[in-house]
Design a protein around this motif. Structure first.
Motif, PDB file in Angstrom:
ATOM      1  N   CYS A  84     -11.009 -37.379 -10.554  1.00 50.49           N
ATOM      2  CA  CYS A  84     -10.601 -38.780 -10.575  1.00 50.49           C
ATOM      3  C   CYS A  84     -10.270 -39.165 -12.020  1.00 50.49           C
ATOM      4  O   CYS A  84     -11.049 -38.900 -12.931  1.00 50.49           O
ATOM      5  CB  CYS A  84     -11.733 -39.654 -10.036  1.00 50.49           C
ATOM      6  N   ARG A  85      -9.100 -39.774 -12.193  1.00 52.08           N
ATOM      7  CA  ARG A  85      -8.684 -40.245 -13.513  1.00 52.08           C
ATOM      8  C   ARG A  85      -7.929 -41.543 -13.330  1.00 52.08           C
ATOM      9  O   ARG A  85      -6.718 -41.568 -13.218  1.00 52.08           O
ATOM     10  CB  ARG A  85      -7.780 -39.208 -14.209  1.00 52.08           C
ATOM     11  N   ASP A  86      -8.667 -42.644 -13.261  1.00 52.37           N
ATOM     12  CA  ASP A  86      -7.988 -43.921 -13.044  1.00 52.37           C
ATOM     13  C   ASP A  86      -8.689 -45.021 -13.814  1.00 52.37           C
ATOM     14  O   ASP A  86      -8.892 -44.893 -15.001  1.00 52.37           O
ATOM     15  CB  ASP A  86      -7.904 -44.220 -11.548  1.00 52.37           C
ATOM     16  N   CYS A  87      -9.150 -46.037 -13.118  1.00 57.13           N
ATOM     17  CA  CYS A  87      -9.644 -47.242 -13.776  1.00 57.13           C
ATOM     18  C   CYS A  87     -10.931 -47.013 -14.571  1.00 57.13           C
ATOM     19  O   CYS A  87     -11.136 -47.634 -15.605  1.00 57.13           O
ATOM     20  CB  CYS A  87      -9.826 -48.358 -12.770  1.00 57.13           C
ATOM     21  N   CYS A 109      -7.909 -43.566  -8.382  1.00 60.90           N
ATOM     22  CA  CYS A 109      -9.273 -43.986  -8.078  1.00 60.90           C
ATOM     23  C   CYS A 109      -9.764 -43.486  -6.715  1.00 60.90           C
ATOM     24  O   CYS A 109      -9.081 -43.612  -5.708  1.00 60.90           O
ATOM     25  CB  CYS A 109      -9.353 -45.506  -8.115  1.00 60.90           C
ATOM     26  N   LEU A 110     -10.963 -42.919  -6.716  1.00 61.87           N
ATOM     27  CA  LEU A 110     -11.617 -42.446  -5.494  1.00 61.87           C
ATOM     28  C   LEU A 110     -12.652 -43.448  -4.984  1.00 61.87           C
ATOM     29  O   LEU A 110     -13.446 -43.132  -4.113  1.00 61.87           O
ATOM     30  CB  LEU A 110     -12.280 -41.085  -5.748  1.00 61.87           C
ATOM     31  N   ASP A 111     -12.648 -44.662  -5.544  1.00 56.57           N
ATOM     32  CA  ASP A 111     -13.549 -45.744  -5.115  1.00 56.57           C
ATOM     33  C   ASP A 111     -15.020 -45.408  -5.291  1.00 56.57           C
ATOM     34  O   ASP A 111     -15.849 -45.760  -4.449  1.00 56.57           O
ATOM     35  CB  ASP A 111     -13.282 -46.148  -3.665  1.00 56.57           C
ATOM     36  N   ALA A 112     -15.326 -44.710  -6.348  1.00 59.50           N
ATOM     37  CA  ALA A 112     -16.729 -44.414  -6.660  1.00 59.50           C
ATOM     38  C   ALA A 112     -16.959 -44.662  -8.151  1.00 59.50           C
ATOM     39  O   ALA A 112     -17.554 -43.842  -8.851  1.00 59.50           O
ATOM     40  CB  ALA A 112     -17.059 -42.980  -6.279  1.00 59.50           C
ATOM     41  N   CYS A 113     -16.475 -45.794  -8.626  1.00 60.49           N
ATOM     42  CA  CYS A 113     -16.502 -46.096 -10.062  1.00 60.49           C
ATOM     43  C   CYS A 113     -17.909 -46.072 -10.651  1.00 60.49           C
ATOM     44  O   CYS A 113     -18.081 -45.749 -11.826  1.00 60.49           O
ATOM     45  CB  CYS A 113     -15.841 -47.440 -10.320  1.00 60.49           C
ATOM     46  N   ASP A 114     -18.922 -46.387  -9.849  1.00 61.51           N
ATOM     47  CA  ASP A 114     -20.294 -46.365 -10.352  1.00 61.51           C
ATOM     48  C   ASP A 114     -20.769 -44.943 -10.634  1.00 61.51           C
ATOM     49  O   ASP A 114     -21.820 -44.758 -11.247  1.00 61.51           O
ATOM     50  CB  ASP A 114     -21.243 -47.062  -9.381  1.00 61.51           C
ATOM     51  N   GLN A 115     -19.986 -43.936 -10.230  1.00 64.07           N
ATOM     52  CA  GLN A 115     -20.346 -42.530 -10.447  1.00 64.07           C
ATOM     53  C   GLN A 115     -19.440 -41.855 -11.483  1.00 64.07           C
ATOM     54  O   GLN A 115     -19.456 -40.629 -11.607  1.00 64.07           O
ATOM     55  CB  GLN A 115     -20.260 -41.753  -9.128  1.00 64.07           C
ATOM     56  N   ALA A 116     -18.626 -42.615 -12.209  1.00 61.11           N
ATOM     57  CA  ALA A 116     -17.660 -42.037 -13.154  1.00 61.11           C
ATOM     58  C   ALA A 116     -18.357 -41.124 -14.162  1.00 61.11           C
ATOM     59  O   ALA A 116     -19.440 -41.442 -14.625  1.00 61.11           O
ATOM     60  CB  ALA A 116     -16.929 -43.159 -13.882  1.00 61.11           C
ATOM     61  N   ASN A 117     -17.790 -40.009 -14.364  1.00 60.30           N
ATOM     62  CA  ASN A 117     -16.596 -39.309 -13.923  1.00 60.30           C
ATOM     63  C   ASN A 117     -16.876 -38.544 -12.633  1.00 60.30           C
ATOM     64  O   ASN A 117     -17.843 -37.819 -12.531  1.00 60.30           O
ATOM     65  CB  ASN A 117     -16.141 -38.297 -14.963  1.00 60.30           C
ATOM     66  N   VAL A 118     -15.965 -38.707 -11.662  1.00 62.55           N
ATOM     67  CA  VAL A 118     -16.127 -38.083 -10.355  1.00 62.55           C
ATOM     68  C   VAL A 118     -15.287 -36.812 -10.280  1.00 62.55           C
ATOM     69  O   VAL A 118     -14.117 -36.800 -10.652  1.00 62.55           O
ATOM     70  CB  VAL A 118     -15.722 -39.060  -9.230  1.00 62.55           C
ATOM     71  N   VAL A 159     -16.700 -38.654 -23.770  1.00 64.93           N
ATOM     72  CA  VAL A 159     -16.216 -37.539 -22.962  1.00 64.93           C
ATOM     73  C   VAL A 159     -14.778 -37.237 -23.358  1.00 64.93           C
ATOM     74  O   VAL A 159     -13.947 -38.148 -23.442  1.00 64.93           O
ATOM     75  CB  VAL A 159     -16.260 -37.872 -21.453  1.00 64.93           C
ATOM     76  N   ASP A 160     -14.496 -35.966 -23.606  1.00 64.09           N
ATOM     77  CA  ASP A 160     -13.118 -35.534 -23.830  1.00 64.09           C
ATOM     78  C   ASP A 160     -12.547 -35.226 -22.448  1.00 64.09           C
ATOM     79  O   ASP A 160     -12.707 -34.128 -21.929  1.00 64.09           O
ATOM     80  CB  ASP A 160     -13.089 -34.306 -24.737  1.00 64.09           C
ATOM     81  N   HIS A 161     -11.918 -36.218 -21.854  1.00 59.41           N
ATOM     82  CA  HIS A 161     -11.457 -36.116 -20.473  1.00 59.41           C
ATOM     83  C   HIS A 161     -10.402 -35.028 -20.299  1.00 59.41           C
ATOM     84  O   HIS A 161     -10.428 -34.301 -19.299  1.00 59.41           O
ATOM     85  CB  HIS A 161     -10.937 -37.466 -19.992  1.00 59.41           C
ATOM     86  N   ALA A 162      -9.503 -34.906 -21.256  1.00 63.09           N
ATOM     87  CA  ALA A 162      -8.467 -33.863 -21.173  1.00 63.09           C
ATOM     88  C   ALA A 162      -9.095 -32.480 -21.242  1.00 63.09           C
ATOM     89  O   ALA A 162      -8.715 -31.571 -20.495  1.00 63.09           O
ATOM     90  CB  ALA A 162      -7.441 -34.051 -22.286  1.00 63.09           C
ATOM     91  N   ALA A 163     -10.087 -32.302 -22.115  1.00 58.71           N
ATOM     92  CA  ALA A 163     -10.766 -31.005 -22.229  1.00 58.71           C
ATOM     93  C   ALA A 163     -11.534 -30.694 -20.946  1.00 58.71           C
ATOM     94  O   ALA A 163     -11.572 -29.536 -20.504  1.00 58.71           O
ATOM     95  CB  ALA A 163     -11.701 -30.995 -23.433  1.00 58.71           C
ATOM     96  N   GLY A 192     -20.943 -36.821  -9.212  1.00 56.74           N
ATOM     97  CA  GLY A 192     -20.783 -37.995 -10.046  1.00 56.74           C
ATOM     98  C   GLY A 192     -21.464 -37.809 -11.380  1.00 56.74           C
ATOM     99  O   GLY A 192     -22.284 -36.911 -11.558  1.00 56.74           O
ATOM    100  N   LEU A 193     -21.088 -38.663 -12.317  1.00 59.30           N
ATOM    101  CA  LEU A 193     -21.659 -38.670 -13.661  1.00 59.30           C
ATOM    102  C   LEU A 193     -21.496 -37.307 -14.344  1.00 59.30           C
ATOM    103  O   LEU A 193     -22.386 -36.840 -15.048  1.00 59.30           O
ATOM    104  CB  LEU A 193     -23.133 -39.103 -13.620  1.00 59.30           C
ATOM    105  N   VAL A 194     -20.338 -36.698 -14.132  1.00 60.66           N
ATOM    106  CA  VAL A 194     -20.027 -35.426 -14.792  1.00 60.66           C
ATOM    107  C   VAL A 194     -19.458 -35.807 -16.159  1.00 60.66           C
ATOM    108  O   VAL A 194     -18.256 -35.865 -16.368  1.00 60.66           O
ATOM    109  CB  VAL A 194     -19.035 -34.579 -13.961  1.00 60.66           C
ATOM    110  N   ASN A 195     -20.378 -36.097 -17.080  1.00 66.04           N
ATOM    111  CA  ASN A 195     -20.001 -36.723 -18.340  1.00 66.04           C
ATOM    112  C   ASN A 195     -20.357 -35.935 -19.585  1.00 66.04           C
ATOM    113  O   ASN A 195     -20.353 -36.475 -20.680  1.00 66.04           O
ATOM    114  CB  ASN A 195     -20.636 -38.120 -18.422  1.00 66.04           C
ATOM    115  N   ASP A 196     -20.669 -34.661 -19.429  1.00 61.79           N
ATOM    116  CA  ASP A 196     -20.921 -33.848 -20.615  1.00 61.79           C
ATOM    117  C   ASP A 196     -20.423 -32.425 -20.358  1.00 61.79           C
ATOM    118  O   ASP A 196     -20.269 -32.017 -19.207  1.00 61.79           O
ATOM    119  CB  ASP A 196     -22.391 -33.871 -21.020  1.00 61.79           C
ATOM    120  N   PRO A 197     -20.172 -31.683 -21.417  1.00 59.73           N
ATOM    121  CA  PRO A 197     -19.643 -30.327 -21.258  1.00 59.73           C
ATOM    122  C   PRO A 197     -20.549 -29.411 -20.437  1.00 59.73           C
ATOM    123  O   PRO A 197     -20.053 -28.552 -19.705  1.00 59.73           O
ATOM    124  CB  PRO A 197     -19.507 -29.817 -22.697  1.00 59.73           C
TER     125      PRO A 197
END
Length: 132
Positions: free
Chosen positions: A18-21, A51-60, A31-35, A80-85
């Motif tokens: 997911c890469r949206d709002c 958007c996958l409608d799970a914004c409370d779990q960003a990054n999905v 988070v380096d989203h491109a990496a 959800g919350l995949v926010n670190d390498p």
């Protein structure tokens, strides 16, 4: 580049990012989203989606099973919350090993699994199916 398959070849695991709002935006800091997307693409085809409608779990990140995994009963797994390498690497390693239906989910990834939003969760009534 699309993955080509033949009758002798199976469809591999696929990863939806997911890469949206919220996901993939400055709202998720540090988070380096491109990496992250590039790292996941090293081990499986990656689809970047709105958007996958799970914004409370960003990054999905959603891992869809390979054709063998689906035949073995595997279903898409939402993380959800995949926010670190390290979390990204854990997802990539599981996909590389076979993913849903073929390889048990590592305990560390259980911490990221969540139930996606949808009709059953929201209380909406699904459309009737064919008569039995």
């Amino acid at each position: 580049m699309p993955v080509e398959t033949s009758p002798e070849c199976s469809v591999p695991c696929r990863v939806v990012v997911c890469r949206d709002c919220c996901c993939g935006s400055p709202k998720v800091t540090g988070v380096d989203h491109a990496a992250q997307t590039a790292r996941l693409a090293e081990d499986a085809p990656v689809l970047v989606t709105d958007c996958l409608d799970a914004c409370d779990q960003a990054n999905v990140v959603v891992v869809r099973p390979s054709s063998e995994g689906r035949a073995a009963g595997g279903r898409p797994v939402w993380f959800g919350l995949v926010n670190d390498p390290a979390a990204t690497e854990d997802v990539a390693a599981w996909v590389r090993a076979g993913g849903p239906g073929l390889v048990a989910l590592p305990d560390i990834l259980e911490l990221h699994v969540f139930t996606p939003p949808g009709p059953a969760r929201s209380g909406a009534t699904p459309a009737p199916g064919p008569a039995a």
